[in-house]
Design a protein around this motif. Structure first.
Motif, PDB file in Angstrom:
ATOM      1  N   VAL A  50       0.849  -1.412  -0.023  1.00 53.03           N
ATOM      2  CA  VAL A  50      -0.027  -0.193   0.048  1.00 53.03           C
ATOM      3  C   VAL A  50       0.914   1.329  -0.161  1.00 53.03           C
ATOM      4  O   VAL A  50       0.587   2.406  -0.638  1.00 53.03           O
ATOM      5  CB  VAL A  50      -0.874  -0.024   1.163  1.00 53.03           C
ATOM      6  N   VAL A  51       1.868   1.315   0.750  1.00 51.39           N
ATOM      7  CA  VAL A  51       2.937   2.430   0.727  1.00 51.39           C
ATOM      8  C   VAL A  51       3.501   2.600  -0.293  1.00 51.39           C
ATOM      9  O   VAL A  51       3.678   3.602  -1.010  1.00 51.39           O
ATOM     10  CB  VAL A  51       3.794   2.238   1.945  1.00 51.39           C
ATOM     11  N   VAL A 195      -2.111  11.562   1.976  1.00 52.29           N
ATOM     12  CA  VAL A 195      -1.708  11.023   3.400  1.00 52.29           C
ATOM     13  C   VAL A 195      -1.979   9.294   3.014  1.00 52.29           C
ATOM     14  O   VAL A 195      -3.288   9.105   2.399  1.00 52.29           O
ATOM     15  CB  VAL A 195      -2.844  11.569   4.310  1.00 52.29           C
ATOM     16  N   CYS A 196      -1.202   8.588   3.464  1.00 49.14           N
ATOM     17  CA  CYS A 196      -1.290   7.193   3.297  1.00 49.14           C
ATOM     18  C   CYS A 196      -1.733   6.679   4.595  1.00 49.14           C
ATOM     19  O   CYS A 196      -1.184   6.988   5.639  1.00 49.14           O
ATOM     20  CB  CYS A 196      -0.091   6.415   2.577  1.00 49.14           C
ATOM     21  N   LEU A 197      -3.355   5.845   4.807  1.00 56.06           N
ATOM     22  CA  LEU A 197      -3.601   5.374   6.078  1.00 56.06           C
ATOM     23  C   LEU A 197      -3.602   3.892   6.063  1.00 56.06           C
ATOM     24  O   LEU A 197      -4.120   3.422   5.371  1.00 56.06           O
ATOM     25  CB  LEU A 197      -4.762   5.894   6.530  1.00 56.06           C
ATOM     26  N   LEU A 198      -2.767   3.232   7.247  1.00 61.40           N
ATOM     27  CA  LEU A 198      -2.841   1.727   7.355  1.00 61.40           C
ATOM     28  C   LEU A 198      -3.161   1.841   8.817  1.00 61.40           C
ATOM     29  O   LEU A 198      -2.950   2.516   9.802  1.00 61.40           O
ATOM     30  CB  LEU A 198      -1.476   1.293   7.427  1.00 61.40           C
ATOM     31  N   THR A 199      -4.421   0.944   8.760  1.00 58.87           N
ATOM     32  CA  THR A 199      -5.183   0.882   9.941  1.00 58.87           C
ATOM     33  C   THR A 199      -5.829  -0.259  10.143  1.00 58.87           C
ATOM     34  O   THR A 199      -6.733  -0.767   9.296  1.00 58.87           O
ATOM     35  CB  THR A 199      -6.062   2.182  10.459  1.00 58.87           C
ATOM     36  N   LEU A 218     -12.456  -1.423  16.296  1.00 60.25           N
ATOM     37  CA  LEU A 218     -11.210  -0.554  16.906  1.00 60.25           C
ATOM     38  C   LEU A 218     -11.054   0.626  16.649  1.00 60.25           C
ATOM     39  O   LEU A 218     -10.137   1.298  17.094  1.00 60.25           O
ATOM     40  CB  LEU A 218      -9.974  -1.396  16.236  1.00 60.25           C
ATOM     41  N   VAL A 219     -12.016   1.378  15.844  1.00 68.26           N
ATOM     42  CA  VAL A 219     -12.046   2.908  15.373  1.00 68.26           C
ATOM     43  C   VAL A 219     -13.185   3.427  16.023  1.00 68.26           C
ATOM     44  O   VAL A 219     -13.861   4.287  15.232  1.00 68.26           O
ATOM     45  CB  VAL A 219     -11.599   2.924  13.958  1.00 68.26           C
ATOM     46  N   ALA A 220     -13.591   3.161  17.254  1.00 63.87           N
ATOM     47  CA  ALA A 220     -14.621   3.910  17.881  1.00 63.87           C
ATOM     48  C   ALA A 220     -15.891   4.064  16.905  1.00 63.87           C
ATOM     49  O   ALA A 220     -16.629   4.914  17.137  1.00 63.87           O
ATOM     50  CB  ALA A 220     -14.248   5.396  18.247  1.00 63.87           C
ATOM     51  N   ASP A 221     -16.357   2.850  16.215  1.00 64.57           N
ATOM     52  CA  ASP A 221     -17.545   2.848  15.444  1.00 64.57           C
ATOM     53  C   ASP A 221     -17.644   4.046  14.419  1.00 64.57           C
ATOM     54  O   ASP A 221     -18.479   4.207  13.865  1.00 64.57           O
ATOM     55  CB  ASP A 221     -18.720   2.804  16.407  1.00 64.57           C
ATOM     56  N   LEU A 222     -16.352   4.513  14.153  1.00 61.49           N
ATOM     57  CA  LEU A 222     -16.571   5.523  12.883  1.00 61.49           C
ATOM     58  C   LEU A 222     -16.806   5.078  11.658  1.00 61.49           C
ATOM     59  O   LEU A 222     -16.239   3.855  11.251  1.00 61.49           O
ATOM     60  CB  LEU A 222     -15.169   6.248  13.158  1.00 61.49           C
ATOM     61  N   PRO A 223     -17.332   5.473  10.728  1.00 56.35           N
ATOM     62  CA  PRO A 223     -18.026   4.931   9.642  1.00 56.35           C
ATOM     63  C   PRO A 223     -16.349   5.056   8.748  1.00 56.35           C
ATOM     64  O   PRO A 223     -16.143   6.157   8.187  1.00 56.35           O
ATOM     65  CB  PRO A 223     -18.943   5.731   9.020  1.00 56.35           C
ATOM     66  N   MET A 224     -15.858   4.118   8.167  1.00 58.79           N
ATOM     67  CA  MET A 224     -14.545   4.170   7.687  1.00 58.79           C
ATOM     68  C   MET A 224     -14.976   4.089   5.910  1.00 58.79           C
ATOM     69  O   MET A 224     -15.728   3.263   5.687  1.00 58.79           O
ATOM     70  CB  MET A 224     -13.525   3.272   8.084  1.00 58.79           C
ATOM     71  N   PRO A 225     -14.482   4.977   5.277  1.00 54.28           N
ATOM     72  CA  PRO A 225     -14.528   4.806   3.852  1.00 54.28           C
ATOM     73  C   PRO A 225     -13.862   3.419   3.206  1.00 54.28           C
ATOM     74  O   PRO A 225     -13.170   2.793   3.781  1.00 54.28           O
ATOM     75  CB  PRO A 225     -13.746   5.876   3.007  1.00 54.28           C
ATOM     76  N   THR A 226     -14.536   2.951   2.121  1.00 56.18           N
ATOM     77  CA  THR A 226     -13.988   1.892   1.610  1.00 56.18           C
ATOM     78  C   THR A 226     -12.433   1.985   1.222  1.00 56.18           C
ATOM     79  O   THR A 226     -12.035   2.794   0.490  1.00 56.18           O
ATOM     80  CB  THR A 226     -14.831   1.608  -0.007  1.00 56.18           C
ATOM     81  N   PRO A 227     -11.745   0.817   1.623  1.00 53.53           N
ATOM     82  CA  PRO A 227     -10.244   1.002   1.481  1.00 53.53           C
ATOM     83  C   PRO A 227      -9.756   0.494   0.097  1.00 53.53           C
ATOM     84  O   PRO A 227     -10.659  -0.030  -0.708  1.00 53.53           O
ATOM     85  CB  PRO A 227      -9.780   0.307   2.559  1.00 53.53           C
ATOM     86  N   ASP A 228      -8.568   0.853  -0.230  1.00 51.81           N
ATOM     87  CA  ASP A 228      -7.870   0.327  -1.343  1.00 51.81           C
ATOM     88  C   ASP A 228      -7.370  -0.969  -1.330  1.00 51.81           C
ATOM     89  O   ASP A 228      -7.557  -1.744  -2.466  1.00 51.81           O
ATOM     90  CB  ASP A 228      -6.679   1.214  -1.832  1.00 51.81           C
ATOM     91  N   ASP A 229      -7.469  -1.349  -0.140  1.00 50.32           N
ATOM     92  CA  ASP A 229      -7.163  -2.992   0.065  1.00 50.32           C
ATOM     93  C   ASP A 229      -7.208  -3.253   1.639  1.00 50.32           C
ATOM     94  O   ASP A 229      -7.485  -2.530   2.319  1.00 50.32           O
ATOM     95  CB  ASP A 229      -5.391  -3.160  -0.133  1.00 50.32           C
ATOM     96  N   ALA A 230      -7.699  -4.566   1.732  1.00 51.51           N
ATOM     97  CA  ALA A 230      -8.039  -4.945   3.209  1.00 51.51           C
ATOM     98  C   ALA A 230      -7.653  -6.451   3.224  1.00 51.51           C
ATOM     99  O   ALA A 230      -7.699  -6.966   2.155  1.00 51.51           O
ATOM    100  CB  ALA A 230      -9.618  -4.900   3.130  1.00 51.51           C
ATOM    101  N   TRP A 231      -7.232  -6.705   4.409  1.00 50.85           N
ATOM    102  CA  TRP A 231      -6.577  -8.385   4.702  1.00 50.85           C
ATOM    103  C   TRP A 231      -6.765  -8.394   6.191  1.00 50.85           C
ATOM    104  O   TRP A 231      -7.381  -7.670   7.122  1.00 50.85           O
ATOM    105  CB  TRP A 231      -5.279  -8.385   4.187  1.00 50.85           C
ATOM    106  N   THR A 255      -4.252   4.351   0.220  1.00 47.74           N
ATOM    107  CA  THR A 255      -3.125   4.882  -0.626  1.00 47.74           C
ATOM    108  C   THR A 255      -3.328   6.258  -0.284  1.00 47.74           C
ATOM    109  O   THR A 255      -2.500   7.079  -0.396  1.00 47.74           O
ATOM    110  CB  THR A 255      -3.100   4.245  -1.899  1.00 47.74           C
ATOM    111  N   GLN A 256      -4.699   6.985  -0.162  1.00 50.80           N
ATOM    112  CA  GLN A 256      -5.005   8.404  -0.400  1.00 50.80           C
ATOM    113  C   GLN A 256      -6.008   8.559   0.675  1.00 50.80           C
ATOM    114  O   GLN A 256      -7.101   8.355   0.183  1.00 50.80           O
ATOM    115  CB  GLN A 256      -4.961   9.066  -1.453  1.00 50.80           C
ATOM    116  N   TRP A 257      -5.797   9.091   1.949  1.00 50.00           N
ATOM    117  CA  TRP A 257      -6.934   9.188   2.784  1.00 50.00           C
ATOM    118  C   TRP A 257      -7.595  10.439   2.289  1.00 50.00           C
ATOM    119  O   TRP A 257      -6.984  11.424   2.116  1.00 50.00           O
ATOM    120  CB  TRP A 257      -6.230   9.252   4.246  1.00 50.00           C
TER     121      TRP A 257
END
Ligand code: SAM
Length: 290
Positions: A50-51, A195-199, A218-231, A255-257
């Motif tokens: 991703v980086v 900004v690249c975000l891995l979480t 793990l992220v306080a129930d915040l709605p996260m956008p669809t990621p570029d990759d997930a595993w 890859t770009q938050w």
């Protein structure tokens, strides 16, 4: 055990970070990462990929900032040092084995920083939250910021410290540690550069039959956008926290938050006394909250 103790004693960190238990956490992370290196390898490769994709989109390679650089396992720091003029590694703790491993890269700088801006406020040494990334945001040479598996961790030590100091906790907003998660996303969104975000975003504990016996956002129930990759990342494979259970985290790679913040979504109560502990990096669990 002895190695952990020695590392704790020989690690330098700002006193407020030690008071909040972050040095202890960093050493436990180092121990666990060593024990679980095989189980973590695939996750680390996915993070690196991703980086690499985030870097490939850049036109310039002056300064890259890595937030939550920690053990520098999930970010290809050596490669970044070859590509960029300057690499700034930001964490509350930089263990000396990590510094030693990277010593040959003269363009790497280590910065001690609380990226939440909360530590001094929580400890009663400041009246409010600081703006922890203001100088980096204002630096026109920064071409990329990477937040490296930090987000899910930033509320844990403050929350535990406040559990142990109910008097101080009563003087602060009830949802303060959890708010740090939304604030960090807002801080990232405010950068002008990519900004690249891995979480990790979700944790489940499974038994050997694949049954889920516990799960936590793990992220306080915040709605996260669809990621570029997930595993899936086996943070604690079978045998690490119990013979018949494993702890698996779902990881998102962006890859770009996006440049939209999270402020509207952030109003999360603190963990109630008696509720299960938040996911921790360490195999040790605190006794049930009083
Ligand atoms: C899961 S580790 C990240 C792993 C790291 N990227 C690596 O490759 O080893 C989370 C990191 O966040 C750091 N951290 C936790 N709270 C922090 C805070 N308030 N400010 C800065 N760093 C923090 C920890 O010290 C730890 O190194």
């Amino acid at each position: 055990m002895l190695a952990e103790l020695l590392l704790r004693l020989t690690t330098t960190a700002p006193p407020e970070m030690r008071r909040l238990g972050l040095v202890k956490e960093a050493v436990w992370l180092w121990s666990r990462a060593t024990r679980c290196r095989k189980a973590w390898a695939a996750h680390e490769q996915r993070c690196h990929a991703v980086v690499e994709r985030a870097v490939a989109r850049l036109g310039r390679h002056r300064t890259v900032v890595v937030l939550g650089s920690g053990l520098c396992r999930d970010v290809p720091v050596g490669r970044l040092a070859e590509l960029f003029e300057r690499v700034v590694l930001v964490d509350v703790v930089h263990l000396w084995p990590v510094r030693l491993r990277l010593a040959r890269h003269k363009n790497i700088q280590f910065a001690h920083r609380d990226v939440t801006g909360l530590a001094k406020w929580i400890l009663g040494d400041a009246e409010n939250r600081g703006d922890p990334l203001a100088d980096l945001r204002g630096n026109p040479d920064v071409d990329l910021v990477i937040s490296a598996n930090l987000l899910s961790q930033i509320a844990i030590c403050p929350e535990n410290w406040l559990d142990d100091h109910p008097g101080r906790a009563g003087e602060l907003p009830a949802d303060l540690p959890s708010r740090a998660i939304g604030w960090h996303l807002d801080d990232l969104a405010a950068f002008a550069c990519p900004v690249c975000l891995l979480t990790d975003v979700h944790m489940k504990v499974v038994d050997r039959d694949g049954r889920v016996v516990e799960e936590t956002n793990l992220v306080a129930d915040l709605p996260m956008p669809t990621p570029d990759d997930a595993w899936d990342w086996p943070v604690a494979p079978f045998g690490e926290i119990g013979r018949h259970i494993a702890r698996i985290h779902r990881v998102h790679g962006y890859t770009q938050w996006p440049r939209t913040g999270m402020r509207e979504a952030v109003n999360i109560p603190r963990r109630q006394a008696g509720a299960p502990d938040r996911e921790r990096w360490t195999p040790r669990r605190r006794p049930a909250a009083r």
